[in-house]
Design a protein around this motif. Structure first.
Motif, PDB file in Angstrom:
ATOM      1  N   GLU A 147       0.553  -1.157  -0.035  1.00  0.00           N
ATOM      2  CA  GLU A 147      -0.116   0.001  -0.031  1.00  0.00           C
ATOM      3  C   GLU A 147       0.792   1.248   0.100  1.00  0.00           C
ATOM      4  O   GLU A 147       0.652   2.225  -1.076  1.00  0.00           O
ATOM      5  CB  GLU A 147      -0.973   0.037   1.186  1.00  0.00           C
ATOM      6  CG  GLU A 147      -1.918  -1.068   1.298  1.00  0.00           C
ATOM      7  CD  GLU A 147      -2.743  -1.107   0.169  1.00  0.00           C
ATOM      8  OE1 GLU A 147      -3.174  -0.028  -0.459  1.00  0.00           O
ATOM      9  OE2 GLU A 147      -3.457  -2.077  -0.373  1.00  0.00           O
ATOM     10  N   CYS A 148       1.871   1.573   0.977  1.00  0.00           N
ATOM     11  CA  CYS A 148       2.547   2.535   1.046  1.00  0.00           C
ATOM     12  C   CYS A 148       4.032   2.477   0.611  1.00  0.00           C
ATOM     13  O   CYS A 148       4.508   3.730   0.799  1.00  0.00           O
ATOM     14  CB  CYS A 148       2.343   3.061   2.609  1.00  0.00           C
ATOM     15  SG  CYS A 148       3.261   2.009   3.688  1.00  0.00           S
ATOM     16  N   GLY A 149       4.490   1.406   0.349  1.00  0.00           N
ATOM     17  CA  GLY A 149       5.935   1.212   0.045  1.00  0.00           C
ATOM     18  C   GLY A 149       6.961   0.928   1.188  1.00  0.00           C
ATOM     19  O   GLY A 149       8.345   1.332   0.779  1.00  0.00           O
ATOM     20  N   PRO A 152       3.580  -1.079   9.874  1.00  0.00           N
ATOM     21  CA  PRO A 152       3.410  -0.489  11.044  1.00  0.00           C
ATOM     22  C   PRO A 152       3.247   0.846  10.437  1.00  0.00           C
ATOM     23  O   PRO A 152       2.701   1.879  11.544  1.00  0.00           O
ATOM     24  CB  PRO A 152       5.236  -0.464  11.575  1.00  0.00           C
ATOM     25  CG  PRO A 152       5.847  -1.018  10.326  1.00  0.00           C
ATOM     26  CD  PRO A 152       4.940  -1.591   9.679  1.00  0.00           C
ATOM     27  N   GLN A 153       3.281   1.402   9.258  1.00  0.00           N
ATOM     28  CA  GLN A 153       3.245   2.851   8.928  1.00  0.00           C
ATOM     29  C   GLN A 153       1.628   2.763   8.623  1.00  0.00           C
ATOM     30  O   GLN A 153       1.066   3.794   9.010  1.00  0.00           O
ATOM     31  CB  GLN A 153       3.933   3.205   7.575  1.00  0.00           C
ATOM     32  CG  GLN A 153       5.621   3.037   7.806  1.00  0.00           C
ATOM     33  CD  GLN A 153       5.996   3.977   8.777  1.00  0.00           C
ATOM     34  OE1 GLN A 153       5.245   5.285   8.885  1.00  0.00           O
ATOM     35  NE2 GLN A 153       6.969   3.628   9.602  1.00  0.00           N
ATOM     36  N   CYS A 154       1.121   1.987   7.658  1.00  0.00           N
ATOM     37  CA  CYS A 154      -0.329   2.240   7.080  1.00  0.00           C
ATOM     38  C   CYS A 154      -1.179   1.314   7.678  1.00  0.00           C
ATOM     39  O   CYS A 154      -2.507   1.449   7.501  1.00  0.00           O
ATOM     40  CB  CYS A 154      -0.240   2.253   5.793  1.00  0.00           C
ATOM     41  SG  CYS A 154       0.364   0.898   4.903  1.00  0.00           S
ATOM     42  N   GLY A 155      -0.852   0.045   8.130  1.00  0.00           N
ATOM     43  CA  GLY A 155      -1.554  -0.912   8.794  1.00  0.00           C
ATOM     44  C   GLY A 155      -2.008  -1.945   7.716  1.00  0.00           C
ATOM     45  O   GLY A 155      -3.015  -2.726   8.299  1.00  0.00           O
ATOM     46  N   ALA A 156      -1.780  -1.850   6.644  1.00  0.00           N
ATOM     47  CA  ALA A 156      -2.294  -2.732   5.615  1.00  0.00           C
ATOM     48  C   ALA A 156      -1.522  -4.349   5.968  1.00  0.00           C
ATOM     49  O   ALA A 156      -0.495  -4.326   6.441  1.00  0.00           O
ATOM     50  CB  ALA A 156      -1.659  -2.376   4.266  1.00  0.00           C
ATOM     51  N   PRO A 157      -2.518  -5.211   5.722  1.00  0.00           N
ATOM     52  CA  PRO A 157      -1.647  -6.419   6.063  1.00  0.00           C
ATOM     53  C   PRO A 157      -0.820  -6.982   5.100  1.00  0.00           C
ATOM     54  O   PRO A 157      -0.891  -6.535   3.820  1.00  0.00           O
ATOM     55  CB  PRO A 157      -3.133  -7.511   5.889  1.00  0.00           C
ATOM     56  CG  PRO A 157      -4.164  -6.727   5.017  1.00  0.00           C
ATOM     57  CD  PRO A 157      -3.863  -5.049   5.385  1.00  0.00           C
ATOM     58  N   THR A 158       0.155  -7.633   5.550  1.00  0.00           N
ATOM     59  CA  THR A 158       1.402  -8.200   4.896  1.00  0.00           C
ATOM     60  C   THR A 158       1.056  -9.386   3.959  1.00  0.00           C
ATOM     61  O   THR A 158       1.919  -9.809   2.861  1.00  0.00           O
ATOM     62  CB  THR A 158       2.787  -8.251   5.387  1.00  0.00           C
ATOM     63  OG1 THR A 158       2.489  -9.393   6.475  1.00  0.00           O
ATOM     64  CG2 THR A 158       2.970  -7.162   6.160  1.00  0.00           C
ATOM     65  N   LYS A 159       0.169 -10.209   4.210  1.00  0.00           N
ATOM     66  CA  LYS A 159      -0.321 -11.388   3.435  1.00  0.00           C
ATOM     67  C   LYS A 159      -1.838 -11.283   3.119  1.00  0.00           C
ATOM     68  O   LYS A 159      -2.561 -10.914   3.977  1.00  0.00           O
ATOM     69  CB  LYS A 159      -0.232 -12.633   4.542  1.00  0.00           C
ATOM     70  CG  LYS A 159       1.409 -12.970   4.771  1.00  0.00           C
ATOM     71  CD  LYS A 159       1.493 -14.317   5.845  1.00  0.00           C
ATOM     72  CE  LYS A 159       2.758 -14.379   6.145  1.00  0.00           C
ATOM     73  NZ  LYS A 159       2.865 -15.470   7.028  1.00  0.00           N
TER      74      LYS A 159
END
Length: 228
Positions: A8-10, A21-28
């Motif tokens: 999401e945020c790179g 930790p920055q945008c809260g998007a799930p990694t999987k």
């Protein structure tokens, strides 16, 4: 510990982190359960097809040596069975006799007593005719063994090559000739002459019939001698 970019945020995110930790998007990504179920079904279908093909190859055995037609259940649909021809009965040999021997075929008996060649058909100057080849005289007895009057069957000569010769019409005019239209009563014997106009350089057999109402034939070997 490996790092990778957030979708999401790179930002750099640990591979062990559940969310950025920055945008809260799930990694999987969450796997759709329907996709997994569909993949499982496809695998089952493919395995079943492979197993069926293997079993079919095992069933396609060659017919045994003794079974020339093979198993009818394994023959392609619409293919007719090839029937072997039935064995034919051996042809029955036709009877054959020599001169001076009686040959009985059908309801008629025959015997050739003498045979000779001549250039003269008759001593009667009015009946004498010159042959086209050579006159062959046969002194023959014919007997009717039936219980009814029967006509004398026609006579034929057969040479060593299988060629057939008919008796001469001129020969029916001479004395003691046997005509093919003569009728014999039961148990009656007729002795007379049958004349053929044939080449002299052949070996002949007289072909005789069992009668007009018989399908049997026979042969008498002809050995010409000196004229009487």
């Amino acid at each position: 510990m490996a790092l990778r970019k957030c979708r999401e945020c790179g930002s750099q995110v640990s591979s062990r982190a559940a969310a950025c930790p920055q945008c809260g998007a799930p990694t999987k990504r969450k796997t759709n359960p329907l996709v997994g179920l569909l993949a499982f079904i496809i695998i089952i279908i493919v395995c079943a097809g492979v197993c069926t093909e293997v079993f079919n190859l095992g069933d396609k055995t060659l017919p045994s040596v003794g079974d020339k037609q093979g198993d009818a259940s394994k023959r392609p649909t619409g293919q007719a069975a090839v029937e072997e021809p039935a064995p034919q009965p051996a042809a029955k040999a036709e009877p054959e006799k020599g001169m001076g021997e009686t040959l009985s075929v059908g309801y008629t008996s025959y015997c050739v007593w003498r045979a000779w060649y001549s250039d003269r058909l008759s001593s009667n100057q009015f009946l004498n005719k010159r042959p086209n080849a050579k006159w062959l005289f046969l002194d023959i007895s014919v007997r009717n063994n039936d219980r009814k009057a029967r006509m004398v069957p026609p006579f034929k000569l057969v040479d060593e090559n299988g060629a057939e010769y008919e008796s001469s019409g001129e020969g029916t005019m001479i004395e003691n000739a046997i005509g093919v239209l003569e009728s014999l009563n039961p148990s009656v014997t007729k002795q007379g002459l049958v004349v053929f106009d044939v080449p002299q350089n052949h070996q002949y057999r007289l072909k005789v019939s069992g009668g007009y109402w018989s399908s049997e034939d026979g042969f008498i070997r002809i050995v010409p001698g000196s004229p009487p």
